[in-house]
Write an enzyme that holds these catalytic residues in place. Structure first.
Site, PDB file in Angstrom:
ATOM      1  N   SER A  45       0.872  -1.168   0.000  1.00 42.29           N
ATOM      2  CA  SER A  45       0.000   0.000   0.000  1.00 42.29           C
ATOM      3  C   SER A  45       0.912   1.221   0.000  1.00 42.29           C
ATOM      4  O   SER A  45       1.844   1.309   0.804  1.00 42.29           O
ATOM      5  CB  SER A  45      -0.911  -0.012   1.230  1.00 42.29           C
ATOM      6  N   GLU A  46       0.648   2.150  -0.928  1.00 43.44           N
ATOM      7  CA  GLU A  46       1.619   3.201  -1.193  1.00 43.44           C
ATOM      8  C   GLU A  46       1.804   4.196  -0.049  1.00 43.44           C
ATOM      9  O   GLU A  46       2.726   4.991  -0.071  1.00 43.44           O
ATOM     10  CB  GLU A  46       1.281   3.933  -2.494  1.00 43.44           C
ATOM     11  N   ASN A  47       0.936   4.147   0.960  1.00 36.63           N
ATOM     12  CA  ASN A  47       1.173   5.016   2.114  1.00 36.63           C
ATOM     13  C   ASN A  47       2.260   4.468   3.030  1.00 36.63           C
ATOM     14  O   ASN A  47       2.621   5.117   4.010  1.00 36.63           O
ATOM     15  CB  ASN A  47      -0.126   5.240   2.898  1.00 36.63           C
ATOM     16  N   SER A  87       8.381   4.355  -0.686  1.00 35.10           N
ATOM     17  CA  SER A  87       7.249   3.622  -1.240  1.00 35.10           C
ATOM     18  C   SER A  87       7.150   3.827  -2.748  1.00 35.10           C
ATOM     19  O   SER A  87       6.991   2.871  -3.510  1.00 35.10           O
ATOM     20  CB  SER A  87       5.958   4.092  -0.564  1.00 35.10           C
TER      21      SER A  87
END
Lengths: 217, 233
Positions: A45-47, A87
């Site tokens: 998840s890019e966070n 990320s």
């Protein structure tokens, strides 16, 4: 015709052992529920998390542990946290093998639009522009037509673009379609859906092979 | 030792002025500098340029500053959670620079790392590319993006020590770790402030050199935007 879970189920078949996968908001999030249990896949998840697990049980929610959709999540053994720059570093460097995201429009040359309707809706692109510009394998999960019944598979996108020439495959409620240099190639049709139905719902150039098998989910 | 600990959030935001550029850490409401935002709202500082991945919600986070019209320009990647924001943007009251999330993060990191600019493929062929230099590398087109210049970076960490070293928890690291040291003055608020020497140097995420002011935060609400659970079977 497939429902949202059906679309997610079909896309899950594209996920292979050893993949790192980024799932967008909406239907793509559901894909995690249908990945075969005998293969090893890590969700990014890019966070800032790799090794994302299922939603927490009630009472175990942690405000410091969310996915890119701002939903509370859990982690699996082997998970790791990192900052936003790292990320997107792993995304740009193609360490993430597969990106699955939603779209408002896809063009037959692989262009995608999913972040803005001028004057009406502006939510922002989030990480979508970075993801589609970098990933080698991009699958779009969406309904074949919009709420007005207009095709979302177009000759050219009418909305502001998110990325150019990047979508490889599209799974809709009606069909599985591959984006080729010649146009949308129909690979599979949903149960109970005819090739004529798909043709009618597709504005862009549709290439129809002699045999179009039914989606098996 | 260099004194970084400030006694209060008011002392931490001393020197903020109208028209300045602020970086604010967090992703959604996760890991936002709640104490600093509350103090900035009270301070009434205005005409700000705010760089933050999101704009909070209508009644929390940066949303509180938007309601008071303190923000002139918002730089963000996603603002879908905030109706007030969307209204102000569509009506033209608020200038908005929507920026791809990875580009936003790297523009912070570049500032943190002393790099003036970098090339990225994100946004090529879209309206994000308008007016930007493009260049081909390895057969692929890229955009030239520049590092941010900010007066203050407000970040939030889980633990910090009196030397300014920071440790984050879970996905609250997000933009906080990219913004620390990316502005003239970095203000870190922490849930737990401990004496230097209490934290294992092997476990530090951001070294204290990146932080000019640090303080013990209070009354963290840590609001959850999308509480999503599963049921036990």
């Amino acid at each position: 015709m497939l429902d949202k879970n059906g679309i997610a189920k079909r896309i899950a078949q594209e996920v292979q052992d050893g993949y790192y996968v980024n799932l967008g908001i909406g239907i793509p999030t559901l894909v995690a529920n249908f990945v075969r249990e005998d293969i090893s896949v890590e969700f990014q998840s890019e966070n800032g998390v790799l090794g994302m697990g299922p939603f927490p049980f009630e009472g175990a929610e942690d405000a410091d542990l969310i996915n890119a959709g701002k939903q509370t999540i859990t982690t699996l053994p082997g998970a790791a946290f990192f900052d936003s720059a790292m990320s997107f570093g792993m995304i740009r460097a193609k360490q993430v093998h597969l990106t699955i995201l939603g779209a408002m429009e896809v063009a037959q040359n692989g262009d995608i639009a999913n972040w803005k309707i001028p004057g009406v809706m502006v939510k922002g692109m989030g990480g979508a522009m970075d993801l589609v510009a970098s990933a080698d394998n991009i699958i779009v999960a969406m309904m074949h037509t919009n709420k007005k019944g207009d095709s979302k598979l177009l000759k050219r996108c009418s909305l502001p673009l998110t990325g150019v020439g990047c979508v490889k495959k599209i799974v809709t409620n009606l069909a599985v379609i591959e984006v080729t240099p010649e146009g949308f190639k129909l690979l599979e049709r949903a149960p109970g859906v005819s090739v004529a139905d798909i043709q009618a719902a597709t504005e862009g150039q549709l290439i129809i092979p002699a045999v179009v098998p039914e989606i098996a989910v | 030792m260099i004194q970084k600990v400030v006694p209060s959030v008011q002392a931490a935001i001393e020197g903020v002025q109208d028209g300045q550029t602020f970086m604010l850490g967090g992703f959604g409401l996760c890991g936002i500098p709640e104490n600093a935002i509350a103090a900035l709202v009270v301070s009434g500082v205005k005409n700000l340029v705010c760089i933050s991945n999101n704009a909070g919600v209508a009644d929390f986070g940066i949303g509180l500053m938007l309601v008071k019209h303190q923000v002139k320009t918002m730089v963000a990647s996603y603002v879908g959670e905030n109706d007030v924001f969307e209204q102000q943007m569509l009506s033209g009251v608020l200038e908005v620079i929507l920026t791809p999330q990875g580009t936003l993060a790297e523009k912070c990191r570049a500032a943190q790392a002393g790099i003036p600019a970098f090339y990225t493929p994100a946004g090529y062929g879209t309206e994000v590319a308008e007016g930007k230099e493009t260049r081909e590398f390895n057969g692929k087109m890229h955009l030239l993006e520049t590092a941010y210049k900010a007066d203050f970076a407000f970040v939030k960490a889980w633990k910090g020590d009196t030397a300014g070293n920071l440790i984050f928890k879970g996905t609250a690291r997000n933009f906080n770790a990219c913004m620390a040291g990316a502005a003239t003055i970095t203000v870190a608020e922490v849930e737990e402030l401990v004496p230097a020497g209490s934290l294992d140097p092997n476990q530090i995420h951001i070294p204290g050199i990146m932080v000019q002011r640090i303080f013990q935060g209070a009354n963290y609400e840590k609001r959850i935007e999308q509480r999503t659970t599963r049921t036990k079977v």
